[in-house]
Design a protein around this motif. Structure first.
Motif, PDB file in Angstrom:
ATOM      1  N   GLU A   1      18.932   1.557 -12.478  1.00 48.43           N
ATOM      2  CA  GLU A   1      18.379   0.214 -12.255  1.00 48.43           C
ATOM      3  C   GLU A   1      17.187   0.288 -11.300  1.00 48.43           C
ATOM      4  N   PHE A   2      17.312   1.101 -10.259  1.00 51.01           N
ATOM      5  CA  PHE A   2      16.172   1.380  -9.379  1.00 51.01           C
ATOM      6  C   PHE A   2      15.691   2.804  -9.661  1.00 51.01           C
ATOM      7  N   LYS A   3      14.378   2.924  -9.877  1.00 51.34           N
ATOM      8  CA  LYS A   3      13.803   4.226 -10.208  1.00 51.34           C
ATOM      9  C   LYS A   3      13.260   4.917  -8.963  1.00 51.34           C
ATOM     10  N   PHE A   4      13.268   6.236  -9.015  1.00 50.10           N
ATOM     11  CA  PHE A   4      12.646   7.011  -7.936  1.00 50.10           C
ATOM     12  C   PHE A   4      12.112   8.292  -8.533  1.00 50.10           C
ATOM     13  N   ARG A   5      11.253   8.949  -7.795  1.00 52.41           N
ATOM     14  CA  ARG A   5      10.617  10.136  -8.329  1.00 52.41           C
ATOM     15  C   ARG A   5      10.558  11.193  -7.235  1.00 52.41           C
ATOM     16  N   GLU A   6      10.875  12.412  -7.602  1.00 54.43           N
ATOM     17  CA  GLU A   6      10.892  13.493  -6.628  1.00 54.43           C
ATOM     18  C   GLU A   6       9.858  14.550  -6.980  1.00 54.43           C
TER      19      GLU A   6
ATOM     20  N   SER B   1       0.860  -1.188   0.000  1.00 57.21           N
ATOM     21  CA  SER B   1       0.000   0.000   0.000  1.00 57.21           C
ATOM     22  C   SER B   1       0.890   1.230   0.000  1.00 57.21           C
ATOM     23  N   GLY B   2       0.379   2.335  -0.508  1.00 59.21           N
ATOM     24  CA  GLY B   2       1.230   3.512  -0.660  1.00 59.21           C
ATOM     25  C   GLY B   2       2.370   3.207  -1.620  1.00 59.21           C
ATOM     26  N   GLY B   3       2.055   2.512  -2.706  1.00 56.97           N
ATOM     27  CA  GLY B   3       3.100   1.996  -3.594  1.00 56.97           C
ATOM     28  C   GLY B   3       3.878   3.065  -4.351  1.00 56.97           C
ATOM     29  N   ALA B   4       3.305   4.261  -4.475  1.00 60.90           N
ATOM     30  CA  ALA B   4       3.982   5.298  -5.250  1.00 60.90           C
ATOM     31  C   ALA B   4       4.900   6.160  -4.395  1.00 60.90           C
ATOM     32  N   GLY B   5       4.842   5.986  -3.100  1.00 65.30           N
ATOM     33  CA  GLY B   5       5.689   6.776  -2.214  1.00 65.30           C
ATOM     34  C   GLY B   5       7.134   6.297  -2.283  1.00 65.30           C
ATOM     35  N   PRO B   6       8.026   7.041  -1.644  1.00 61.09           N
ATOM     36  CA  PRO B   6       9.447   6.673  -1.722  1.00 61.09           C
ATOM     37  C   PRO B   6       9.740   5.337  -1.049  1.00 61.09           C
ATOM     38  N   VAL B   7       9.005   4.999   0.003  1.00 63.66           N
ATOM     39  CA  VAL B   7       9.194   3.689   0.632  1.00 63.66           C
ATOM     40  C   VAL B   7       8.572   2.605  -0.251  1.00 63.66           C
ATOM     41  N   GLY B   8       7.294   2.800  -0.594  1.00 63.25           N
ATOM     42  CA  GLY B   8       6.571   1.777  -1.342  1.00 63.25           C
ATOM     43  C   GLY B   8       7.191   1.477  -2.697  1.00 63.25           C
ATOM     44  N   SER B   9       7.622   2.513  -3.410  1.00 62.54           N
ATOM     45  CA  SER B   9       8.133   2.260  -4.764  1.00 62.54           C
ATOM     46  C   SER B   9       9.452   1.488  -4.727  1.00 62.54           C
ATOM     47  N   LEU B  10      10.258   1.674  -3.692  1.00 64.52           N
ATOM     48  CA  LEU B  10      11.477   0.862  -3.596  1.00 64.52           C
ATOM     49  C   LEU B  10      11.132  -0.564  -3.165  1.00 64.52           C
ATOM     50  N   VAL B  11      10.122  -0.714  -2.311  1.00 63.35           N
ATOM     51  CA  VAL B  11       9.692  -2.071  -1.930  1.00 63.35           C
ATOM     52  C   VAL B  11       9.234  -2.838  -3.168  1.00 63.35           C
ATOM     53  N   ILE B  12       8.464  -2.169  -4.034  1.00 63.78           N
ATOM     54  CA  ILE B  12       8.014  -2.828  -5.270  1.00 63.78           C
ATOM     55  C   ILE B  12       9.225  -3.353  -6.049  1.00 63.78           C
ATOM     56  N   GLN B  13      10.258  -2.529  -6.158  1.00 57.19           N
ATOM     57  CA  GLN B  13      11.428  -2.912  -6.954  1.00 57.19           C
ATOM     58  C   GLN B  13      12.246  -4.014  -6.281  1.00 57.19           C
ATOM     59  N   LEU B  14      12.343  -3.973  -4.950  1.00 54.73           N
ATOM     60  CA  LEU B  14      13.040  -5.045  -4.226  1.00 54.73           C
ATOM     61  C   LEU B  14      12.275  -6.360  -4.388  1.00 54.73           C
ATOM     62  N   ALA B  15      10.935  -6.265  -4.358  1.00 55.16           N
ATOM     63  CA  ALA B  15      10.110  -7.466  -4.475  1.00 55.16           C
ATOM     64  C   ALA B  15      10.207  -8.070  -5.875  1.00 55.16           C
ATOM     65  N   LYS B  16      10.191  -7.214  -6.892  1.00 51.80           N
ATOM     66  CA  LYS B  16      10.321  -7.726  -8.255  1.00 51.80           C
ATOM     67  C   LYS B  16      11.690  -8.378  -8.453  1.00 51.80           C
TER      68      LYS B  16
ATOM     69  N   ALA C   1      -0.853  15.234  -1.559  1.00 47.39           N
ATOM     70  CA  ALA C   1      -0.867  16.045  -2.780  1.00 47.39           C
ATOM     71  C   ALA C   1       0.462  15.996  -3.529  1.00 47.39           C
ATOM     72  N   ASN C   2       1.472  15.395  -2.924  1.00 47.41           N
ATOM     73  CA  ASN C   2       2.769  15.327  -3.613  1.00 47.41           C
ATOM     74  C   ASN C   2       2.751  14.228  -4.669  1.00 47.41           C
ATOM     75  N   THR C   3       3.618  14.372  -5.645  1.00 44.27           N
ATOM     76  CA  THR C   3       3.647  13.420  -6.761  1.00 44.27           C
ATOM     77  C   THR C   3       4.980  12.690  -6.827  1.00 44.27           C
ATOM     78  N   GLY C   4       5.614  12.532  -5.708  1.00 41.98           N
ATOM     79  CA  GLY C   4       6.902  11.842  -5.628  1.00 41.98           C
ATOM     80  C   GLY C   4       7.463  12.172  -4.254  1.00 41.98           C
ATOM     81  N   LYS C   5       8.637  11.704  -3.974  1.00 45.01           N
ATOM     82  CA  LYS C   5       9.266  12.047  -2.696  1.00 45.01           C
ATOM     83  C   LYS C   5       9.361  13.564  -2.593  1.00 45.01           C
ATOM     84  N   LYS C   6       8.752  14.118  -1.573  1.00 44.13           N
ATOM     85  CA  LYS C   6       8.762  15.572  -1.415  1.00 44.13           C
ATOM     86  C   LYS C   6      10.109  16.023  -0.853  1.00 44.13           C
ATOM     87  N   VAL C   7      10.794  16.869  -1.608  1.00 45.52           N
ATOM     88  CA  VAL C   7      12.054  17.444  -1.133  1.00 45.52           C
ATOM     89  C   VAL C   7      11.969  18.958  -1.274  1.00 45.52           C
ATOM     90  N   ILE C   8      12.618  19.622  -0.343  1.00 49.17           N
ATOM     91  CA  ILE C   8      12.654  21.074  -0.371  1.00 49.17           C
ATOM     92  C   ILE C   8      14.090  21.475  -0.703  1.00 49.17           C
TER      93      ILE C   8
END
Lengths: 343, 343
Positions: free
Chosen positions: B306-311, B163-178, B331-338
């Motif tokens: 090899e591993f994707k991420f989005r900011e 759950s929360g698959g598009a977040g910075p934690v979830g999206s890396l979990v998806i890639q580790l799992a694949k 409302a963020n569309t990737g890992k929120k960074v300032i």
């Protein structure tokens, strides 16, 4: 010898709430059995001495197509102790004693491959009644012993909370925890049960029907270990009062078996915040590791009185429907056993 | 050089619901700092390059006397990346880069003993922007990596729900799992986030706001592993669709952070029936075991693609209050960074 009546308690109807004798279960005397000539087909003929009424039975009273960890309770196969009358099976000698899933009947022919718990021969410990082998010396005691040994990771000085502390599982957990040097908080549903928890050594005991579980846990916590027999809001209160790195042994949820309503949980986010591990477990998975040790250690301690247990005896198979109900509504005052016959 | 303004975002008021910029947090320019002469007291002076806005911050916005796993968020100490301007501390050389809890300010003087996460020097991987070190290459990525390595016990062919698959934690979990050969089901809260989950390799992705989580899990389960970022009714649905012996990694509960209402859970009794283990965890416990491996493995894979991420970048410290709110409302569309400053 002519065929004789083989009295049986049959499962008649899926209950919507608590099971009712005469409706959910009916006692039937229409069948006979020829003890001398009934074919064994490689199995054994067992005379039932004691049967057990346990909380898990409610889980089996469902539509057969609903999956669960126990097969559906079609005609009733409670745990029991019996004496072998005849045998064609290796290791099962006439005159010996068996423990396991029997028919809900005076006589049964357990198949060589009974599911889940199977059936095992045991040598009764001198001074220990047969009924103990369906309680502290049987499945409930095994649940306590296997779970505690496998998951509690108990350290002297820690605090454990045991809900359902007066039951056969809870009361043995209390004693295992005291043996390991823990502070034990226990809950029970009547003043008499509270007294029994104290008698087996619990340090802090309360009647959850008249005392706030939250108040007690806030005073006496935090909890390093929670042995959960009841589920529901008690689990939520335990999470609220968990120490960091607490271990929760998820053993049962009797508060939820007879209801389809959910439970309002306010503290689930504390599972990760406090790094709690919740272990759901069933003894069938743990038996290969712990069963032999259990039979070496526990019956001796029960016979000597080092570990205490309490039974609530119903006499006569025709009364087992009431015994099953009593366990679900909490009306029993110890491990509920049904004494079916003397040897 | 004369003292210059040290802009800061201050925590102003405990919010009752979602944090509001200008109310919960205020941007303040009343303080100055003399970069050449400010005493270091054995520590370092850091110029903030990037700060991170993360879901856990809401947990810190509370009365200081309420205990939790994170110290209360008094003036704001977000995770960030900075450049060392001056140093009296061993191992921290001017010109080097640090990652850890910084002040919510343009310049800070992190104490040698910052709590919980501490502060560490790192060597930026060529081709990887600094901001990655607060996301997939920082705390969120560490959460994924440490948790997956420690608790998932993943086997090829198993099914995991994130759950929360598009977040910075979830999206890396998806890639580790694949990478481990699992079937991955992921949920996210917008069509754009759903697409990102697919882009990083999830097999089945759904928008939980427009599609029934229960329906999807009933079709695509049962689940051997559930990576829980959200808590609440999604957790209940995952329990309903868990396989026997499932592992649940309890990582977050963002659905509950901004509400005091509980959640109605219908399936908690399945925790024991299906022998589910729920692991609550925080990376601080696991860092000693996995941190060095993480820094060896992950930044390289992020730099190579090899591993994707989005900011989702917010520019300017004065906008960090809005960034904090955006993360809480999703409302963020990737890992929120300032991005606070360039070098």
């Amino acid at each position: 010898m002519a065929p004789i009546t083989n009295g049986r308690t049959l499962f008649n109807e899926i209950p919507s709430g608590f099971p009712e004798p005469g409706k959910t279960t009916v006692y039937d005397t229409s069948k006979t059995i020829d003890l001398e000539n009934v074919p064994l087909n490689g199995g054994v003929l067992v005379k039932t001495l004691v049967l057990s009424a346990d909380p898990y039975m409610r889980v089996q009273m469902r539509e057969a197509d609903i999956e669960s960890y126990m097969p559906p309770f079609i005609v009733g196969q409670p745990l029991g102790v019996g004496k072998i009358l005849r045998s064609e099976r290796d290791g099962f000698k006439p005159g010996g004693y068996v423990y396991g899933l029997l028919d809900h009947a005076e006589y049964s022919l357990p198949s060589p491959d009974v599911p889940v718990f199977g059936i095992r021969v045991f040598n009764p410990e001198p001074g220990l009644q047969y009924s103990a082998y369906v309680g502290a010396g049987g499945m409930p005691g095994q649940t306590s012993y296997y779970g505690w040994k496998e998951y509690a990771n108990a350290k002297a000085g820690e605090t454990v909370f045991v809900s359902g502390g007066a039951g056969p599982v809870g009361s043995l957990v209390i004693q295992l925890a005291k043996q390991d040097g823990l502070k034990v908080i226990a809950s029970a549903g009547s003043d008499e049960k509270v007294q029994f928890c104290k008698d087996v050594g619990a340090d802090v005991v309360f009647n959850y029907k008249t005392t706030s579980t939250l108040d007690i846990l806030r005073q006496e916590g935090p909890l390093n270990i929670y042995w959960d027999n009841v589920g529901g809001t008690t689990l939520d209160a335990a999470i609220e009062n968990a120490a960091n790195h607490a271990r929760f042994l998820e053993c049962g949820a009797i508060s939820q078996y007879n209801s389809k309503d959910g439970v309002n949980m306010k503290n689930l986010d504390q599972i990760y915040a406090r790094r709690i591990t919740l272990y759901g477990f069933l003894i069938s998975d743990l038996a290969p590791k712990w069963e032999e040790e259990f039979y070496k250690v526990i019956p001796k301690k029960l016979a000597s009185g080092e570990f205490k247990f309490r039974e609530d005896i119903t006499t006569g198979l025709e009364n087992s429907g009431q015994a099953i109900r009593d366990v679900q509504i909490g009306a029993n005052t110890g491990k509920k056993v049904i004494v079916v016959a003397q040897e």
